[in-house]
Structures are given as structure tokens and as C-alpha cells.
Design an enzyme around this catalytic site. Structure first.
Site, mmCIF file in Angstrom:
data_model
loop_
_atom_site.group_PDB
_atom_site.id
_atom_site.type_symbol
_atom_site.label_atom_id
_atom_site.label_comp_id
_atom_site.label_asym_id
_atom_site.label_seq_id
_atom_site.Cartn_x
_atom_site.Cartn_y
_atom_site.Cartn_z
ATOM 1 N N LYS A 130 0.865 -1.195 0.000
ATOM 2 C CA LYS A 130 0.000 0.000 0.000
ATOM 3 C C LYS A 130 0.887 1.224 0.000
ATOM 4 O O LYS A 130 2.030 1.172 0.469
ATOM 5 C CB LYS A 130 -0.877 0.017 1.260
ATOM 6 C CG LYS A 130 -2.093 0.902 1.131
ATOM 7 C CD LYS A 130 -3.227 0.142 0.480
ATOM 8 C CE LYS A 130 -4.431 1.010 0.212
ATOM 9 N NZ LYS A 130 -5.581 0.200 -0.210
ATOM 10 N N THR A 171 -15.152 -2.901 -7.037
ATOM 11 C CA THR A 171 -15.211 -3.045 -5.577
ATOM 12 C C THR A 171 -16.664 -3.026 -5.107
ATOM 13 O O THR A 171 -17.098 -3.876 -4.325
ATOM 14 C CB THR A 171 -14.400 -1.943 -4.877
ATOM 15 O OG1 THR A 171 -13.127 -1.834 -5.515
ATOM 16 C CG2 THR A 171 -14.214 -2.250 -3.410
ATOM 17 N N ASP A 186 -7.124 4.342 -4.503
ATOM 18 C CA ASP A 186 -7.718 4.215 -3.165
ATOM 19 C C ASP A 186 -8.340 5.587 -2.878
ATOM 20 O O ASP A 186 -8.583 6.355 -3.824
ATOM 21 C CB ASP A 186 -6.655 3.828 -2.117
ATOM 22 C CG ASP A 186 -7.277 3.368 -0.791
ATOM 23 O OD1 ASP A 186 -7.727 2.220 -0.706
ATOM 24 O OD2 ASP A 186 -7.343 4.175 0.172
#
Ligand code: NDP
Ligand code: 2IT
Length: 444
Positions: free
Chosen positions: A126, A209, A166
Site C-alpha cells: 500500500k 469493488t 484508493d
């Protein structure tokens, strides 16, 4: 002291001031107790858990950029390459003023198990920055992204580390990041996912998602003799995950009553108008208070309060720890049947326990929001074979993956006598594959 307790104590001592990272590690290691205790001596001798909770590598770098008035700003960039046992590091880049190393580590740690659950060959990573994209011009966003990539490009690649979107990082940012990578490396490769469709992006990645979240909820309900059609849904967030969760929920016949952003929330008794929401958030980049202009029957409320709205299904899709014990009590009192996490760790530990104890079917983010990264892995496959698959092909694969994840975590929970505890099931099932790969690869 048990091995699990020793490692928890070490993590807290060695990573001070990283409460989100502690929370994520604690949740996983608590779930793993039965697995570790069945073979404690071997795990301890191999220091398997110490290797799991320490990132393979963490990068922190300066990101200078110039605003439209000529003023120079300096942000901090991060990339945590957590675990590559089962594939190249994979995970998004978060751009939000709250970003710090502890937040990126919690997200990177979660990503290890989530990526394992997809069944695809992707490790955990990440990154991001404390840069705030809100209110910036396109040129400022580009200046930031180019500066960020001017450092990051040294450490990533299609077979080493593949970042994606993100919070605060969407199609526009991925485009600028990709352009700068290609310019610096002189190479057109699948180094980022969530790319535009004209330069290697995958159909369905934008929706993945949110759609995936509904596919796993659909399977959960089916296995409990119910269906989504006719249900009411509370959603938090108004970004990528929330918008496509709302869209799919309504396609499946549910009515979604709410959405939130960082300033307030909307309630639409007739069901959220997704086209209006997209116009406000994806096109105009405005606040949710604008929604009333499109739907006069709706309400806008400043601040928090969305969990007070009664619904059959609750989908937190904004950010970490947004659903606390007080919210969980409202949800239980409202008779909600299902809570499924579209965001990463949106439910606090106390709230999760309260929901589970009170009979709510609770799907953790690692499983429930894995559709995004799974489709990113499908984008990587398409880039490797220099092909683009149809929307229906990717969507069908996504659905198959989400249904598979549900049964995998359900079976893992049952195997350890924890029937219906999908938190434990997800952590155990995700861990087993990673631990197996780490064992096979020796002490590295
Ligand atoms: P976006 O930036 O598209 O949207 C985020 C939404 O959450 C916005 O409505 C934003 O409001 C709100 N939000 C963000 N931070 C806060 C905060 N601190 N307090 C209140 N509201 C907040 O992000 P995504 O939809 O991509 O991500 C949402 C969540 O889903 C995150 O937890 C992310 O890690 C997770 N996730 C994302 C995936 C993806 O593919 N994008 C995949 C899996 C998980 P505002 O605009 O006002 O800031
Ligand atoms: O949290 C997540 O899984 C993401 N932000 C998506 C990561 C990815 O690589 O697609």
C-alpha cells in the site's frame, strides 16, 4: 506467554503511535490463535509471525510540487511493500491529509490477506501521501502526481509492485501517474491498475469493488435463504466504492436510502439517484449538499448520523473506524440483518464484536471489498497477454471470485468450530495460503 501474545506485545512496543496498525494486527492475530496454537513450536522457531508483521520494505520520500501561485509545497510519500510470498506487491495509493506511516501499514497488512483470499497471485502492499486533492486544480494534481512518481518509479514494476487507486486516487490521478512512469522508464507496461480504457485499463475495474461487495452479500443471503431484492440498504461514502455498491444494489432490486461524504449525509426515501450522485461526485467533484438540487424529496444532514437510518443491510464504504459502538447499537436496534464492509476496517473492534454478538451477519472488508483488487489482478493478466476482455467476461470472473471467497471464509470458520464468524474465517483462510508459501520459500 503464548506466541501470539508475545508478537502482539512486540508490535505495540516497536511501532509506537500507529494505532490503526495495532488494530489491524490484533484483529488478525486474535483470529489466528487456533491455527498458531495447533503448531506453536514450529511457528515460533520459524518466527513466522514476526516475519508477517514486519514489512519486507517501507519507503518514505519527499514530494515537492508547485501550486498555481508559484508556491512550493512538500508532502510525504509512502510505499509499504509488505509481503511478496504469493505474488508482486499489490495495493492502492491513498491521497488524503490523514495519511501517515501507521495508516499505510494497516492498509498494507490487510492487503496481504485480502489479496490471498482472491485466489490470484498478488502479494500485499500500500502507499500514498498526506497530499489533499480537494480543491486543487487539474494542473496541481498533475504536478503532485508527477513528482510522486518521479521517486516511486524506482521501486515498482509490472512484476515487482503494482499500485492502484484508493481514497483520493481515481482515474485522473492514475492517468498522470502512469504517464510519468512511462516517460521515466521508457516502457509501456502494466505497472498500475485502474488505468483508462484507452491505455491498458480493464473494463469493470471502476465498478469492481462496489459490484463485488454486492455479489458477496448476495451469496451470503442466498446461503441464509434470502435475497437482495426488496431489501433496504444504508451506504456510507460517496466515492468509487459507494457509488458502484449503490448502483449494483439497486440493479438487484434493493432500495438504497443514504450516502455520506466528509461533510454530511443524504437520505433519499425514493432510493438514491445514482446518475445524480455520479454527476455530483465524478464529474463536478462537489459536496453532497448539492444532491437536494436533483432530488427535492431528499434530506441533507450536516455531520454524522447515517447509522440511525433503519435498513436491512448496512454497507460502510467510506473510511476506517467510521462505524463505532454507538452506531453498532443503532444498527442492532434497527433490526439490520447484514453489515458488509466496502471500506477497509470501517468498523471498530467494539462495534464488530457487538454486531456479531447480536446476530448480525458481518462480512469483513478483507473478504467483502476484495473485488477491486481481484479485478486489478485481472487487469494485470490482460496487460501481460496484451488483450482486453469484455465487460461481461470480467464481471463474470469477478462474481465467481466473490462467491468463491464467501465459501472459502465460511468453510475456514466452520473448520475451526467458529461457524458464522466470517472475520475469523477470512483471516484464517487468507493466512493459510500466505503461510504455506512463506514456509516453502525458506527464511527470507
Ligand atoms: P474515494 O476517494 O473515491 O471516496 C471516499 C469517500 O469516503 C468519499 O465520499 C469521502 O468523502 C469519504 N471519506 C474519505 N475519508 C473520510 C473521512 N476521514 N471521514 C469521512 N468521510 C471520508 O475512495 P474509495 O471509494 O476508493 O475508497 C473508500 C474506502 O474503500 C476506503 O476505505 C478504501 O481503502 C476502500 N477500498 C477501495 C477500493 C478501491 O478499489 N477504490 C478497493 C477496496 C477498498 P469526501 O469526498 O468528502 O472526502
Ligand atoms: O484496498 C484496496 O484493495 C484497493 N484500494 C484496491 C487495490 C488494487 O490494487 O486494486
Amino acid at each position: 506467554m503464548s506466541y501470539v501474545d508475545e508478537v502482539i506485545a512486540q508490535v505495540i512496543k516497536e511501532n509506537p503511535a500507529e494505532p490503526e496498525f495495532h488494530q489491524a494486527v490484533l484483529e488478525v492475530l486474535e483470529s489466528l490463535r487456533p491455527v498458531i496454537e495447533a503448531n506453536e513450536e514450529k511457528f515460533r522457531r520459524d518466527a513466522l509471525l514476526e516475519r508477517l508483521v514486519n514489512p519486507e520494505r517501507q519507503l518514505k520520500f519527499r514530494v515537492p510540487w508547485i501550486d498555481d501561485n508559484g508556491q512550493v509545497h512538500v508532502n510525504t510519500g509512502y510505499r509499504v511493500q509488505f509481503n511478496s510470498a504469493i505474488g508482486p506487491y499489490k495495493g492502492g495509493l491513498r491521497l488524503h491529509p490523514s495519511v501517515n506511516l501507521g495508516i499505510i501499514k494497516f492498509l498494507g497488512f490487510e492487503q496481504i490477506f485480502k489479496n490471498s483470499l482472491t485466489g490470484l497471485p498478488i502479494g500485499g502492499g500500500k502507499g500514498g501521501s498526506d497530499f489533499d486533492p480537494k480543491g486543487k486544480s487539474d494542473r496541481e494534481i498533475m504536478a503532485f502526481c508527477q513528482s510522486f512518481m518521479s521517486e516511486l518509479f524506482k521501486y515498482i514494476g509490472a512484476d515487482t509492485d503494482v499500485p492502484a487507486g484508493d481514497i483520493g486516487t481515481g482515474a485522473r490521478e492514475i492517468g498522470y501517474l502512469y504517464g510519468q512512469y512511462k516517460r521515466l522508464k521508457g516502457m509501456f507496461e502494466g505497472v498500475l491498475t485502474g488505468k483508462g480504457l484507452s491505455f491498458g485499463g480493464s473494463l469493470t475495474r471502476t465498478e469492481a469493488t462496489g459490484y463485488g461487495l454486492l455479489y458477496i452479500v448476495e451469496e451470503l443471503l442466498k446461503c441464509h435463504g434470502q435475497e437482495i431484492a426488496g431489501k433496504t440498504v444504508v451506504v456510507s461514502g460517496a466515492g468509487n466504492v459507494a457509488i458502484y455498491a449503490i448502483e449494483k444494489a439497486q440493479q438487484l432490486g434493493a432500495k438504497v436510502l443514504t450516502a455520506t461524504d466528509s461533510t454530511g449525509w443524504i437520505y433519499d426515501p425514493d432510493g438514491i439517484d445514482v446518475a445524480a450522485l455520479k454527476e455530483i461526485k465524478e464529474v463536478r467533484r462537489q459536496r453532497l449538499s448539492e444532491y437536494k438540487n436533483y432530488r427535492p424529496n431528499s434530506e441533507y444532514h450536516e455531520g454524522k448520523g447515517v447509522w440511525s437510518v433503519k435498513a436491512d443491510i448496512v454497507l460502510p464504504c467510506a473510511t476506517q473506524n467510521e462505524l463505532d459502538l454507538e452506531g453498532a447499537k443503532q444498527i442492532v436496534a434497527n433490526g439490520t440483518k447484514v453489515v458488509a464492509e466496502g471500506a477497509n476496517m470501517p468498523t471498530t473492534v467494539e462495534a464488530t464484536e457487538y454486531l456479531q454478538k447480536n446476530g448480525v451477519l458481518f462480512l469483513p472488508g478483507k473478504a467483502a471489498n476484495a473485488g477491486g483488487v481481484a479485478t486489478s489482478a485481472l487487469e494485470m493478466s490482460q496487460n501481460s497477454e496484451r488483450m482486453s476482455w469484455s465487460f461481461d467476461k470480467v464481471d463474470a470472473k469477478l462474481k465467481g471470485i466473490m462467491v468463491g471467497i464467501y465459501h472459502n471464509i465460511d468453510d475456514a470458520a466452520k473448520k475451526y468450530g467458529l461457524d458464522g464468524n466470517y472475520v475469523a474465517g477470512a483471516n484464517i483462510a487468507g493466512f493459510e495460503k500466505v503461510a504455506d508459501a512463506m514456509n516453502a520459500q525458506g527464511i527470507v
